[in-house]
Design an enzyme around this catalytic site. Structure first.
Site, PDB file in Angstrom:
ATOM      1  N   GLY A 229      42.441  31.477  55.468  1.00  0.00           N
ATOM      2  CA  GLY A 229      43.721  30.863  55.111  1.00  0.00           C
ATOM      3  C   GLY A 229      44.807  31.808  55.596  1.00  0.00           C
ATOM      4  O   GLY A 229      44.952  32.901  55.073  1.00  0.00           O
ATOM      5  N   HIS A 230      45.496  31.412  56.656  1.00  0.00           N
ATOM      6  CA  HIS A 230      46.523  32.281  57.249  1.00  0.00           C
ATOM      7  C   HIS A 230      47.891  31.661  56.986  1.00  0.00           C
ATOM      8  O   HIS A 230      48.139  30.517  57.361  1.00  0.00           O
ATOM      9  CB  HIS A 230      46.280  32.445  58.754  1.00  0.00           C
TER      10      HIS A 230
ATOM     11  N   LYS B 208      47.329  38.579  58.647  1.00  0.00           N
ATOM     12  CA  LYS B 208      47.057  38.342  60.073  1.00  0.00           C
ATOM     13  C   LYS B 208      47.928  37.209  60.606  1.00  0.00           C
ATOM     14  O   LYS B 208      48.506  37.311  61.680  1.00  0.00           O
ATOM     15  CB  LYS B 208      45.574  37.984  60.280  1.00  0.00           C
TER      16      LYS B 208
ATOM     17  N   ASP C 177      42.980  38.602  54.291  1.00  0.00           N
ATOM     18  CA  ASP C 177      44.291  38.350  53.686  1.00  0.00           C
ATOM     19  C   ASP C 177      45.257  39.511  53.870  1.00  0.00           C
ATOM     20  O   ASP C 177      46.133  39.751  53.028  1.00  0.00           O
ATOM     21  CB  ASP C 177      44.142  38.030  52.185  1.00  0.00           C
TER      22      ASP C 177
ATOM     23  N   GLN D 127      39.112  36.516  58.358  1.00  0.00           N
ATOM     24  CA  GLN D 127      38.506  37.466  57.405  1.00  0.00           C
ATOM     25  C   GLN D 127      38.921  38.906  57.739  1.00  0.00           C
ATOM     26  O   GLN D 127      39.946  39.108  58.353  1.00  0.00           O
ATOM     27  CB  GLN D 127      36.978  37.305  57.385  1.00  0.00           C
TER      28      GLN D 127
ATOM     29  N   THR E 209      43.003  29.838  50.390  1.00  0.00           N
ATOM     30  CA  THR E 209      42.011  28.775  50.547  1.00  0.00           C
ATOM     31  C   THR E 209      41.474  28.285  49.208  1.00  0.00           C
ATOM     32  O   THR E 209      41.322  27.090  48.992  1.00  0.00           O
ATOM     33  CB  THR E 209      40.843  29.288  51.432  1.00  0.00           C
TER      34      THR E 209
END
Ligand code: GDP
Ligand code: IMO
Ligand code: MG
Length: 432
Positions: free
Chosen positions: A47-48, A23, A20, A231, A307
Site C-alpha cells: 500500500g503506497h 516508498k 511502509d 515491502q 492495506t
C-alpha cells in the site's frame, strides 16, 4: 539529470526496514525525471500512499510514477489480483486520470492471484499456531504456484479460452488442497468469479507487454528507468526475518532478476528509511516501544496499515538492522522520511548495537529466532519542540533535528539525499 558514469540510467528504490517507509511518496517525487517506473515484486499486499495537495492516492499495484508523465509497468515478478487492478484504475478515473495502454503495461508472464489463493492464505493463517500476520491477499499461495509452475499468467487471463482450459487443468488439485485445509472447494470453479476474471481479462488485453524488452530498449535509447519495490528489506523471503516475511525477494538485486535487466545497467540504488522503525504483522522488532511513547509515535505518524488498517508497531531507529539493509541492497543513497513525527520527543534514542548472548554486536544475528533475544543498546540525543512540516531546507531545521540527521548519516555511512517532513509531495527537500 546528469548522465551517470555507467552510461545507463536504471535506478532501484527499495524499502530499507519492514515496509511502509514512504516508498510511494519518494517514487512520486522522483518520477518526474524518469520515463518508466516499474514494480518488480509483491502484489496488493503493498500500500503506497501519495499525497498531492488535498488528494490522497493509495496504490496497491500501479507504480507510484503514474501521477506524472511517466509510463508505468508491472513486471512478471509481481502477483496480480485483477479485481484490485480494476478498482485502482477506476479510482484514478474518478480523479480524472485516464489509465490506458499508453501509460500502463503489464507483463504477459505476470502471475494472477486467483480467489483460491486468497482462500488458502486465510485458511492457513487461521490454522497457524504462531501467526505470520499476512495481509490475507493470497500472496504466498500465488507465489507457491509460480514456483510449482502451476500459475495462471496475464497472457491466459486476457484470453478466455486459455483461462478456462488452464483452470480446468488446475482445478482438481486446488480443490483437493482446499478440502484438506478444511475449506469449501467450490471457490475454485465458482462461475460468478470465473466470469468476472474473464471480463477483466478482456478489459486488460491491451496492457499486455514484454517488460524486460521494453525496459532494455528504453535504456538503450538513453531513457531513465526506475524500479519500485514493495515491502521492505527485512521482509525479504530469503534474507529477511523468516518466517515473518513476505513471499518475494524485496531487495535491490531482485529488481534485476524480476524485471530481466542486467546488473551492469544499474546506476543508483536508493533506500527509503523512516526516522524511526515500524512493523505491521508479527515477528521480532528489537526496539519496539509498547507503552505510551509507542502510541504517541503511532498517532503522530498515522501508523496504521494502508492495506489492512492494522496498527503498525513502532520503535526507535535500529542501526544494526539498517547496516544489514545497506549490505543487502548496496545503497548509493538514502531518503529519510517522517522526521517531523519525532517532534516533541525527548530524548530521541538510536539503537547503535544489540546485547546478544552477553556481548555487544553491531550487526543482527542471521536468524530471526535469535533477533528475539537481542537487547538494544541506545545512544540518546536531545529532541526538539519545533514543528518541522513547513521546513524547506536542511539549514532551516532546528539544531537538534539537524544533529539527529547528521548522527544517522555518520553512523550509516551512506549519503542522505532527501529528507521528508510530511506526507505531501511539497514536504520534501534535498539535504545539501
Ligand atoms: P510505502 O508503503 O513505503 O509507500 O509507505 P505507506 O504509504 O504505506 O506509509 C507511509 C505513510 O506515511 C503514508 O501515509 C504517507 O502519506 C506518510 N508519509 C510519508 N512521508 C511522510 C513524512 O515525511 N511525514 C509524515 N508525517 N508522513 C509521511
Ligand atoms: P508496502 O509495500 C508492510 C507484511 C505483512 C506480514 C508479512 C507477510 O506497503 O511497504 P503477506 O501478505 O505479504 O504474505 O504478509 O509481510 N507486509 C507488509 N508490511 N508493508 C508492506 O508493503 C507489506 N506487505 C506485506 O504485514 O507481516
Ligand atoms: Mg505501505
Amino acid at each position: 539529470m546528469v548522465k551517470p558514469e555507467s552510461g545507463f540510467m536504471f535506478t532501484i528504490i527499495t524499502g530499507a526496514q519492514f515496509g511502509d517507509e514512504g516508498k510511494g511518496k519518494i517514487v512520486d517525487l522522483l518520477a518526474k525525471d524518469y520515463d518508466i517506473v516499474a514494480r518488480f515484486q509483491g502484489g496488493d499486499n503493498a500500500g503506497h500512499t501519495i499525497r498531492v495537495g488535498d488528494e490522497i492516492y493509495k496504490l496497491h499495484l500501479i507504480p507510484s510514477g503514474i501521477l506524472l508523465d511517466t509510463r508505468v509497468l508491472i513486471g512478471p515478478g509481481v502477483v496480480l489480483n485483477p479485481i484490485i487492478l480494476a478498482e485502482e484504475i477506476s479510482m484514478f478515473e474518478q480523479h480524472g486520470i485516464k489509465i490506458n495502454a499508453d501509460n500502463l503495461g503489464v507483463d504477459a508472464k505476470t502471475s494472477i492471484i486467483m480467489p483460491y489463493h486468497i482462500e488458502m492464505d486465510l485458511l492457513r493463517e487461521e490454522s497457524r499456531e504462531t501467526k505470520i500476520g499476512t495481509t490475507k491477499r493470497g500472496i504466498g499461495y500465488a507465489y507457491i504456484d509460480k514456483v510449482a509452475r502451476e500459475e495462471i499468467r496475464m497472457a491466459e487471463l486476457v484470453d478466455s479460452e486459455r483461462l478456462l482450459a488452464k483452470l480446468e487443468e488446475l482445478a482438481p488439485q486446488k480443490e483437493k488442497e482446499i478440502e484438506a485445509m478444511g475449506g469449501d472447494p467450490k471457490i475454485v470453479r465458482d462461475p460468478t468469479l470465473i466470469n468476472r476474471y474473464s471480463e477483466l481479462g478482456r478489459q486488460f488485453a491491451g496492457y499486455v507487454t514484454d517488460v524486460s524488452r521494453e525496459i532494455n530498449e528504453a535504456l538503450n535509447e538513453g531513457k531513465y528507468v526506475m524500479a519500485e519495490a514493495a515491502q521492505g528489506t527485512h521482509l525479504d523471503v530469503i534474507h529477511g526475518t523468516q518466517k515473518f516475511v513476505t513471499s518475494s525477494s524485496t531487495i535491490a538485486g531482485s529488481a534485476c532478476a524480476n524485471l530481466g535487466v542486467g546488473p551492469t545497467r544499474v546506476d543508483k540504488v536508493i533506500g527509503i528509511v523512516k526516522a524511526y522503525i515500524t512493523r505491521v504483522g508479527d515477528g521480532p522488532l528489537p526496539t519496539e516501544l509498547t507503552g505510551e511513547l509507542g502510541e504517541k509515535i503511532q498517532k503522530a505518524g498515522g501508523e496504521f496499515g494502508t492495506t489492512t488498517g492494522r496498527s503498525r508497531r513502532c520503535g526507535w531507529f535500529d542501526l544494526p538492522l539498517l547496516k544489514k539493509a545497506i549490505v543487502l541492497n548496496g545503497y548509493t543513497e538514502i531518503s529519510l522520511t517522517k522526521l517531523d513525527v519525532l517532534t516533541g520527543i525527548d530524548p530521541i534514542r538510536i539503537c547503535v548495537c544489540y546485547n546478544y548472548k552477553r556481548e555487544n554486536v553491531d550487526y543482527p544475528p542471521e536468524l530471526a529466532d535469535d533477533l528475539w533475544d537481542c537487547k538494544p543498546i541506545y545512544e540518546d540525543l536531545p529532541g526538539w519542540e519545533n514543528d518541522l512540516t513547513e521546513v524547506k531546507t536542511f539549514e532551516e531545521l532546528p539544531k537538534n533535528s539537524k544533529n539527529y540527521v547528521k548522527m544517522l548519516e555518520e553512523l550509516i555511512k551512506v549519503p542522505i539525499n532527501y529528507i521528508s517532513v510530511g506526507p505531501a509531495r511539497s514536504q520534501t527537500f534535498k539535504k545539501e
